[in-house]
Design an enzyme around this catalytic site. Structure first.
Site, PDB file in Angstrom:
ATOM      1  NE  ARG A 161      -3.943   0.457   1.826  1.00 48.26           N
ATOM      2  CZ  ARG A 161      -5.201   0.536   2.294  1.00 48.26           C
ATOM      3  NH1 ARG A 161      -5.470   1.246   3.360  1.00 48.26           N
ATOM      4  NH2 ARG A 161      -6.187  -0.096   1.680  1.00 48.26           N
ATOM      5  CG  HIS A 213      -8.363   0.475  -3.193  1.00 54.51           C
ATOM      6  ND1 HIS A 213      -7.634  -0.650  -2.868  1.00 54.51           N
ATOM      7  CD2 HIS A 213      -9.069   0.787  -2.071  1.00 54.51           C
ATOM      8  CE1 HIS A 213      -7.887  -0.977  -1.606  1.00 54.51           C
ATOM      9  NE2 HIS A 213      -8.754  -0.134  -1.107  1.00 54.51           N
ATOM     10  CD  GLN A 245     -13.041  -1.316  -1.634  1.00 49.82           C
ATOM     11  OE1 GLN A 245     -12.319  -1.391  -0.653  1.00 49.82           O
ATOM     12  NE2 GLN A 245     -14.312  -1.714  -1.602  1.00 49.82           N
ATOM     13  CG  ASP A 248     -13.359   6.676  -1.256  1.00 50.75           C
ATOM     14  OD1 ASP A 248     -13.380   6.452  -0.027  1.00 50.75           O
ATOM     15  OD2 ASP A 248     -12.298   6.614  -1.942  1.00 50.75           O
ATOM     16  CB  CYS A 281     -14.068   1.597  -0.611  1.00 52.98           C
ATOM     17  SG  CYS A 281     -13.596   3.311  -0.288  1.00 52.98           S
ATOM     18  NE  ARG A 288     -10.760  -5.139  -0.283  1.00 51.15           N
ATOM     19  CZ  ARG A 288     -10.034  -4.147   0.245  1.00 51.15           C
ATOM     20  NH1 ARG A 288     -10.628  -3.135   0.836  1.00 51.15           N
ATOM     21  NH2 ARG A 288      -8.716  -4.142   0.143  1.00 51.15           N
TER      22      ARG A 288
HETATM   23  N1   CP Z   1     -11.447  -0.106   1.856  1.00 52.34           N
HETATM   24  C1   CP Z   1     -10.211  -0.301   2.331  1.00 52.34           C
HETATM   25  O1   CP Z   1      -9.253  -0.522   1.603  1.00 52.34           O
HETATM   26  O2   CP Z   1     -10.125  -0.226   3.690  1.00 52.34           O
HETATM   27  P1   CP Z   1      -8.768  -0.088   4.516  1.00 52.34           P
HETATM   28  O3   CP Z   1      -8.180   1.259   4.173  1.00 52.34           O
HETATM   29  O4   CP Z   1      -9.205  -0.181   5.957  1.00 52.34           O
HETATM   30  O5   CP Z   1      -7.838  -1.183   4.125  1.00 52.34           O
HETATM   31  N1  NVA Z   2      -9.718   6.979  -1.341  1.00 52.07           N
HETATM   32  C1  NVA Z   2      -9.444   6.444  -0.031  1.00 52.07           C
HETATM   33  C2  NVA Z   2      -9.724   4.989  -0.020  1.00 52.07           C
HETATM   34  C3  NVA Z   2      -9.507   4.313   1.317  1.00 52.07           C
HETATM   35  C4  NVA Z   2      -9.784   2.850   1.291  1.00 52.07           C
HETATM   36  C5  NVA Z   2      -8.002   6.734   0.345  1.00 52.07           C
HETATM   37  O1  NVA Z   2      -7.107   6.610  -0.512  1.00 52.07           O
HETATM   38  O2  NVA Z   2      -7.743   7.092   1.488  1.00 52.07           O
END
Ligand code: CP
Ligand code: NVA
Length: 318
Positions: free
Chosen positions: A115, A142, A145, A237, A277, A305
């Site tokens: 990540r 993502h 997701q 989101d 999400c 997920r």
């Molecule tokens: N939706 C999602 O990716 O959640 P987290 O940021 O908690 O992993």
């Molecule tokens: N768009 C958000 C998604 C989190 C799962 C972020 O990047 O923080």
């Protein structure tokens, strides 16, 4: 007595070594991820050895609940294990090069979930690693997701082809992954953002090219009322993603009329689904009534997920 045999698994390789972005997957890859997900979900108690003795490295530059837990539990479910490396204090590549991180990890583990802030770091990791790299969120996309979102829609609707998914909010990583995935599956995608917060034009142009082959429609607009009209599902989101915390006050003003509330849901088709999400901010991008209401499928997505990522792990790490 006749015992029910476990659902069959087809674990022949996907067309890609990595899962960095759903735009690189073929539609057949996505369909196989979904078929594998169905088999692993219904056969959770029996498919416990698929990744026996396999190890996964997880390197996260940002917070996570869902992605971290589901990849770790997914590996355990399949007989393997995961090692988590918290990189929130030091960006990937700051202590040693991304290349050397990749070259070390590939000697110890069978796959990497990362990540990252920069999608480029993800690509660099995948370029240097001889093992699969899975994108657990970058600034651009993502993908896990979006695959979980669309898998959930297949459970709800059967086919997603010809349906309309409306995304209202920031043209961010989640939005980009939905666009890429929708067009591959023949789902119409409408994206509605305030001016200046629209999705990346390269993502949209690429999606329009794919849509012309699959029959999907891609619509980018600024009017939330028009966007919600007749939609099969409405998705939102956060207005400020991780790394944009200093813009929260400004964004809360810009996005105020883009909140998903009962009026917006009423413009969609009867029984339209509400998707997010997570994490969600009740009272900001979505009202409490919609988030916790009967049309919301947010926890079904979160559950999936786990199952979808188990399929991705099984197909890439086998
Ligand atoms: N939706 C999602 O990716 O959640 P987290 O940021 O908690 O992993
Ligand atoms: N768009 C958000 C998604 C989190 C799962 C972020 O990047 O923080």
């Amino acid at each position: 007595m006749k015992t029910k045999s476990p659902p069959a698994l087809d674990l022949s390789p996907l067309s890609q070594k990595d899962l960095l972005c759903t735009s690189s997957l073929q539609t057949a890859d996505i369909e196989r991820i979904f078929a594998t997900t169905r088999a692993l979900k219904t056969g959770r108690a029996v498919h416990t050895e698929v990744l026996r003795h396999k190890r996964l490295a997880m390197i996260f530059e940002k917070d996570s609940l869902r992605t971290r837990f589901t990849f770790d539990i997914g590996m355990q479910d399949l007989g393997g294990s995961a090692v988590f490396m918290d990189h929130r204090d030091a960006r990937l590549g700051s202590r040693e090069s991304v290349k050397d991180v990749a070259k070390n990890l590939e000697r110890w583990v069978h796959g990497i979930v990362a990540r990252t802030f920069k999608h480029k770091a993800m690509e660099e990791l995948a370029h240097h690693a001889g093992i699969p790299v899975i994108n657990g969120l970058s600034d651009l996309v993502h993908p896990c997701q979006a695959l979980s979102d669309f898998f959930t829609l297949t459970e709800k609707w059967g086919s997603v082809r010809g349906r309309t998914l409306t995304y209202v909010g920031d043209g961010n990583n989640t939005c980009h992954a939905l666009i890429h995935t929708a067009v591959k599956l023949g789902t119409n995608i409408r994206v509605c953002s305030p001016e200046g917060y629209e999705p990346n034009s390269r993502v949209v142009n690429e999606a329009m090219r794919v849509a012309s082959e699959t029959g999907a429609e891609v619509t980018i607009l600024n009017d939330p009322v028009a966007a919600a009209e007749g939609a099969d599902a409405i998705y939102t989101d956060v207005w400020a993603s991780m790394g944009q915390e200093d813009e929260i006050a400004e964004r809360n003003g810009v996005f105020a009329s883009y909140q998903i509330d009962d009026d917006m849901m009423a413009r969609a088709l009867p029984g339209a689904l509400f998707m997010h999400c997570l994490p969600a901010h009740r009272g900001w991008e979505v009202t409490q009534e919609v988030m916790d209401g009967p049309q919301s499928v947010v926890y079904d997505i979160a559950e999936n997920r786990l199952h979808v990522q188990k399929a991705i792990l099984a197909l890439l790490l086998r």
